[in-house]
Structures are given as C-alpha cells and as structure tokens.
Design a protein around this motif. Sequence first.
Motif, PDB file in Angstrom:
ATOM      1  N   ARG A  60       0.706  -1.221   0.007  1.00 24.94           N
ATOM      2  CA  ARG A  60       0.145   0.052   0.046  1.00 24.94           C
ATOM      3  C   ARG A  60       0.958   1.195  -0.086  1.00 24.94           C
ATOM      4  O   ARG A  60       0.034   2.223  -0.407  1.00 24.94           O
ATOM      5  CB  ARG A  60      -0.824   0.018   1.338  1.00 24.94           C
ATOM      6  N   ASP A  61       2.042   1.250   0.544  1.00 24.41           N
ATOM      7  CA  ASP A  61       2.753   2.403   0.814  1.00 24.41           C
ATOM      8  C   ASP A  61       4.430   2.284   0.429  1.00 24.41           C
ATOM      9  O   ASP A  61       4.723   0.917   0.824  1.00 24.41           O
ATOM     10  CB  ASP A  61       2.439   3.186   2.116  1.00 24.41           C
ATOM     11  N   TYR A  62       4.941   3.108   0.725  1.00 28.07           N
ATOM     12  CA  TYR A  62       6.716   2.949   0.544  1.00 28.07           C
ATOM     13  C   TYR A  62       7.324   2.332   1.604  1.00 28.07           C
ATOM     14  O   TYR A  62       8.317   1.726   1.669  1.00 28.07           O
ATOM     15  CB  TYR A  62       7.083   4.427   0.240  1.00 28.07           C
ATOM     16  N   GLU A  63       6.777   2.440   2.918  1.00 31.62           N
ATOM     17  CA  GLU A  63       7.009   1.570   3.859  1.00 31.62           C
ATOM     18  C   GLU A  63       6.948   0.217   3.694  1.00 31.62           C
ATOM     19  O   GLU A  63       7.849  -0.551   4.024  1.00 31.62           O
ATOM     20  CB  GLU A  63       6.546   2.171   5.184  1.00 31.62           C
ATOM     21  N   SER A  88       5.247   4.169  -9.293  1.00 36.15           N
ATOM     22  CA  SER A  88       3.820   4.851  -8.663  1.00 36.15           C
ATOM     23  C   SER A  88       2.736   3.835  -9.106  1.00 36.15           C
ATOM     24  O   SER A  88       1.788   3.993  -8.509  1.00 36.15           O
ATOM     25  CB  SER A  88       3.897   6.133  -9.517  1.00 36.15           C
ATOM     26  N   VAL A  91       2.906   1.466  -5.420  1.00 38.49           N
ATOM     27  CA  VAL A  91       2.403   2.034  -4.319  1.00 38.49           C
ATOM     28  C   VAL A  91       2.231   3.510  -4.530  1.00 38.49           C
ATOM     29  O   VAL A  91       2.454   3.963  -5.489  1.00 38.49           O
ATOM     30  CB  VAL A  91       3.550   1.786  -3.119  1.00 38.49           C
ATOM     31  N   ASP A  92       1.279   3.918  -3.739  1.00 34.73           N
ATOM     32  CA  ASP A  92       0.959   5.495  -3.636  1.00 34.73           C
ATOM     33  C   ASP A  92       1.930   6.170  -2.544  1.00 34.73           C
ATOM     34  O   ASP A  92       1.944   5.629  -1.535  1.00 34.73           O
ATOM     35  CB  ASP A  92      -0.473   5.554  -3.563  1.00 34.73           C
ATOM     36  N   GLY A  93       1.980   7.323  -2.779  1.00 37.30           N
ATOM     37  CA  GLY A  93       2.581   8.210  -1.629  1.00 37.30           C
ATOM     38  C   GLY A  93       3.038   9.467  -1.929  1.00 37.30           C
ATOM     39  O   GLY A  93       3.055   9.781  -3.240  1.00 37.30           O
ATOM     40  N   GLU A  97       7.571  10.837   1.060  1.00 35.60           N
ATOM     41  CA  GLU A  97       7.757   9.410   1.521  1.00 35.60           C
ATOM     42  C   GLU A  97       8.763   8.679   0.210  1.00 35.60           C
ATOM     43  O   GLU A  97       9.270   7.814   0.622  1.00 35.60           O
ATOM     44  CB  GLU A  97       6.149   8.740   1.268  1.00 35.60           C
TER      45      GLU A  97
END
Length: 135
Positions: A60-63, A88, A91-93, A97
């Motif tokens: 879901r995210d960069y982490e 991109s 993941v979104d951010g 991030e």
Amino acid sequence: MIQVFCNKRGSGKTKNLINLANTNVLTEKGNSVYIDDDNRPMLQLDKKIRFISTQDFLLRDYEGLYGFLCGIISEDYDIENIYIDGLSNIVDGNAEEVARLFFKLDDIVDRFGINVYINVNDDNEMPDLIKKYTA
C-alpha cells in the motif's frame, strides 16, 4: 547503485527495463529479481530472472515496499540486481515518502552491493533526491 529511468507513460520504459534485465543476466554472477504490479512482462524475461507480481502482496505504501524489498534481500544474499517497474503503479505516496524510500534504499544497496533499477512515470515533479539517480 540506484538508477532511475524517468519518462512519460507509453515511452518504452518497461521494454527498456526488460531488455536491460535480460542483457545483464547474461553476464552477472548473482541473481536478479524483477518486480511489477502485474504479470504482463513475465514471459518476456529470461527464465533465470525471478519475477514477482506485487498484486499478490497488497503493498500500500513506501514503507511496505521497503519491508518487501528487505524480505527479498534477506531471503537471497546472492541478489545482484533488482528491477522495479512502475514504482507509482505499485504503491501510492507523496514526494516526502518517495525521498525516504530512496534514502533507505541508498543504505541497503551500499551494504549488500545490490543494483536497483526503477522505472518512474514523469507525471509528477520528482524530489531533488531522486533526480540524482536519473539516467
């Protein structure tokens, strides 16, 4: 080493990344991993390259992506190259991030001697940190 290929959608970034992966696998001693958000390029890659579709992992995210990459690296210490197609799309951010991800990747590639090649769409303004990696 981190190398970013940045251009507009439809400019041939994926084709070039696949060609790079297929060329590199002929001369490298370590393993390669190709990461994409779908299965389309799987059959175009040399069979020695491990293909991973992120559709199966709900990133879901960069982490989450960073943890995912750490897991891949910790599972196989012989990885020499990682190819990430469409950052991109995976993941979104926001720009902050993305910059944090690249800061962490910088550390990992140095510690483990890995090359990371990333395709990024040129739709948004890139943080200055990423511009230094652009090919």
